[in-house]
Design an enzyme around this catalytic site. Structure first.
Site, short mmCIF file in Angstrom:
data_model
loop_
_atom_site.label_atom_id
_atom_site.label_comp_id
_atom_site.label_asym_id
_atom_site.label_seq_id
_atom_site.Cartn_x
_atom_site.Cartn_y
_atom_site.Cartn_z
N ARG A 46 9.72 8.76 31.92
CA ARG A 46 9.66 9.72 30.81
C ARG A 46 10.30 11.04 31.25
O ARG A 46 11.05 11.66 30.53
CB ARG A 46 8.23 9.96 30.33
CG ARG A 46 8.14 11.13 29.34
CD ARG A 46 6.88 11.16 28.48
NE ARG A 46 5.68 10.72 29.14
CZ ARG A 46 5.00 11.42 30.05
NH1 ARG A 46 5.39 12.63 30.41
NH2 ARG A 46 3.91 10.92 30.60
N TYR A 98 20.42 17.36 6.08
CA TYR A 98 19.89 16.00 6.15
C TYR A 98 18.43 15.94 5.66
O TYR A 98 17.61 16.78 6.05
CB TYR A 98 20.00 15.52 7.60
CG TYR A 98 19.46 14.14 7.83
CD1 TYR A 98 20.12 13.02 7.31
CD2 TYR A 98 18.29 13.94 8.55
CE1 TYR A 98 19.62 11.76 7.51
CE2 TYR A 98 17.79 12.66 8.75
CZ TYR A 98 18.47 11.57 8.24
OH TYR A 98 17.97 10.32 8.43
N ASP A 170 23.44 21.02 14.07
CA ASP A 170 23.44 19.56 13.99
C ASP A 170 24.89 19.14 13.79
O ASP A 170 25.46 19.31 12.72
CB ASP A 170 22.55 19.11 12.81
CG ASP A 170 22.49 17.59 12.67
OD1 ASP A 170 23.41 16.90 13.17
OD2 ASP A 170 21.54 17.10 12.04
N LYS A 195 24.77 7.72 14.83
CA LYS A 195 25.92 7.72 13.91
C LYS A 195 27.23 7.56 14.69
O LYS A 195 27.44 6.54 15.30
CB LYS A 195 25.90 8.99 13.05
CG LYS A 195 24.50 9.33 12.49
CD LYS A 195 23.96 8.33 11.50
CE LYS A 195 22.49 8.51 11.17
NZ LYS A 195 22.13 9.81 10.65
C1 LIG Z 1 20.93 10.52 10.60
C2 LIG Z 1 20.92 11.98 10.76
C3 LIG Z 1 19.84 12.63 11.40
C4 LIG Z 1 18.64 11.87 11.92
O1 LIG Z 1 18.95 11.04 12.99
P1 LIG Z 1 18.13 9.71 13.35
O2 LIG Z 1 18.86 9.19 14.54
O3 LIG Z 1 18.18 8.81 12.15
O4 LIG Z 1 16.74 10.11 13.65
C5 LIG Z 1 19.92 14.00 11.56
N1 LIG Z 1 20.97 14.70 11.08
C6 LIG Z 1 22.00 14.12 10.45
C7 LIG Z 1 23.13 14.96 9.95
C8 LIG Z 1 22.01 12.75 10.27
O5 LIG Z 1 23.03 12.17 9.62
#
Ligand SMILES: *Cc1c(COP(=O)(O)O)cnc(C)c1O
Length: 386
Positions: A46, A98, A170, A195
């Protein structure tokens, strides 16, 4: 080293003991100690795992940062970064970001006494006016999801720092291949590596990177204390995907350009939102701070046509949430990714049943366009039907 080379020859990418050109998967929870208090750099997975450590250096190098962190999901990365805040703090966040981040801020952190003001962070004057004595962080998505609002990262980081607040970005939509927010002055860059970075719809992982050693120490403490870390197998799978990030994104982006150009000419389409479109507000700012428009675009059907009817009819496009994968994905944000928003707020943002989001993958562009053309024709017939 140029970025394409960096993707392949990243720090720790070749095993220093065996020469293996793929990072070993240390599928282990604990590490034998030489003596009480003496170990070889790892004591418990961890707190740190050798496979994860390579991934963490990898994302730090790609984002031009000094310190990287891996988490169990993009949301785990975002919530761990927000755990840097304390009760009484105020956050300014991009309106329409998001859905999961909206839910986290409004339903979890709000209850812990951390309040958020959502606004168009592309409007620097309005953003500056929203600062209070308690504003501790600005949380930005640029381009925003799915409305493609652009925020000037350099200008906003200057404002945030003048006010003593952290700028968190982000960067999921762009990936470090196209945009590196730390270079523009951001304090923290965050990814849903699920993604583009992973790219194959086969894992859930989150990443973060920063430059400041003190911030890194605090985030490392949160990562270890909260424990929302990915397993070594997912870290390895993610690194395997990251090696092809550049070629995948370049191809997806080229196809997105072709699709955007085609969509603009369709009478069923009222508006195309893509950072590569000259008429997008902020396109100039985007061109300055990013190396390309990306592989995600949104479009609005003209009045009377239903996005649901369109989405239900595609055959080559995969109808799904998520984005940034080898398969092209079609999404109706109002009913899928942006459900956590109250309906009124969603509509005010322009996220309605006529707004469709496309994540362009690696299929043949002709097939993708033909499939959209068929689906548009179907949606038109449905409109004409009594
Ligand atoms: C999918 C997404 C998230 C969340 O990510 P997860 O891996 O599904 O927890 C956060 N920000 C954006 C812009 C996303 O497309």
């Amino acid at each position: 080293m140029k970025r394409a080379t960096q993707l392949i020859h990243h720090p720790g990418g070749t095993c220093e003991y065996t020469g293996a050109v793929s990072v070993p998967i240390y599928q282990v929870s604990t590490f034998a100690q030489d003596a009480v208090g003496a170990n070889k750099g790892y004591d418990y997975s961890r707190s740190g795992n050798p496979t994860r450590a390579v991934l963490e250096r990898y994302i730090a190098s790609l984002e031009a940062g000094e310190h990287g962190f891996a988490f169990a999901s993009g949301m785990a990365a975002i919530s761990s970064c927000l755990a840097l805040l304390k009760t009484g703090d105020h956050v300014i966040a991009t309106a329409g970001l998001y859905g999961g981040t909206y839910r986290l801020l409004t339903r979890i952190y709000e209850d812990l006494g951390i309040t958020t003001t959502f606004l168009d962070t592309g409007d620097l004057k309005a953003t500056e006016r929203a600062f209070t004595a308690r504003t501790a962080a600005v949380f930005v998505e640029t381009p925003s999801n799915p409305m493609m609002r652009i925020t000037d990262l350099r200008a906003l980081s200057d404002i945030a720092h003048r006010r003593g607040a952290l700028l968190m970005v982000d960067n999921t939509f762009m990936s470090p291949w196209l945009q590196r927010p730390l270079e523009a002055g951001a304090d923290l860059v965050i990814h849903s590596a699920t993604k583009f970075l992973g790219g194959h719809s086969d894992l859930i992982v989150g990443l973060a990177a920063c430059r400041d050693p003190d911030l890194a120490k605090r985030l490392g403490r949160i990562q270890n204390a909260v424990g929302a870390i990915p397993g070594p197998m997912d870290c390895w799978l993610l690194m395997r995907g990251m090696k092809t990030l550049g070629v995948r994104l370049e191809r997806g982006q080229a196809t997105a350009a072709r699709i955007a150009e085609w969509l603009v000419r369709q009478e069923e389409v009222e508006q195309v939102l893509w950072p590569g479109a000259a008429d997008l507000a902020g396109a100039e700012v985007h061109r300055r701070q990013a190396d390309g428009p990306g592989a995600i675009l949104s479009f609005r059907l003209r009045e009377g046509l239903s996005g649901t009817a369109l989405c239900n009819r595609t055959r080559v496009w995969t109808l799904a949430v998520s984005l940034g994968a080898v398969e092209s994905i079609i999404t109706l944000p109002a009913r899928m990714t942006h459900l956590p928003y109250p309906p009124g707020e969603r509509e005010a943002l322009g996220i309605d049943d006529r707004l469709v989001r496309l994540s362009v993958g690696l299929e043949d562009p002709d097939d993708l366009v033909a499939d959209l053309a068929d689906a548009l024709a179907g949606a038109r017939e449905e409109e004409a039907a009594p």
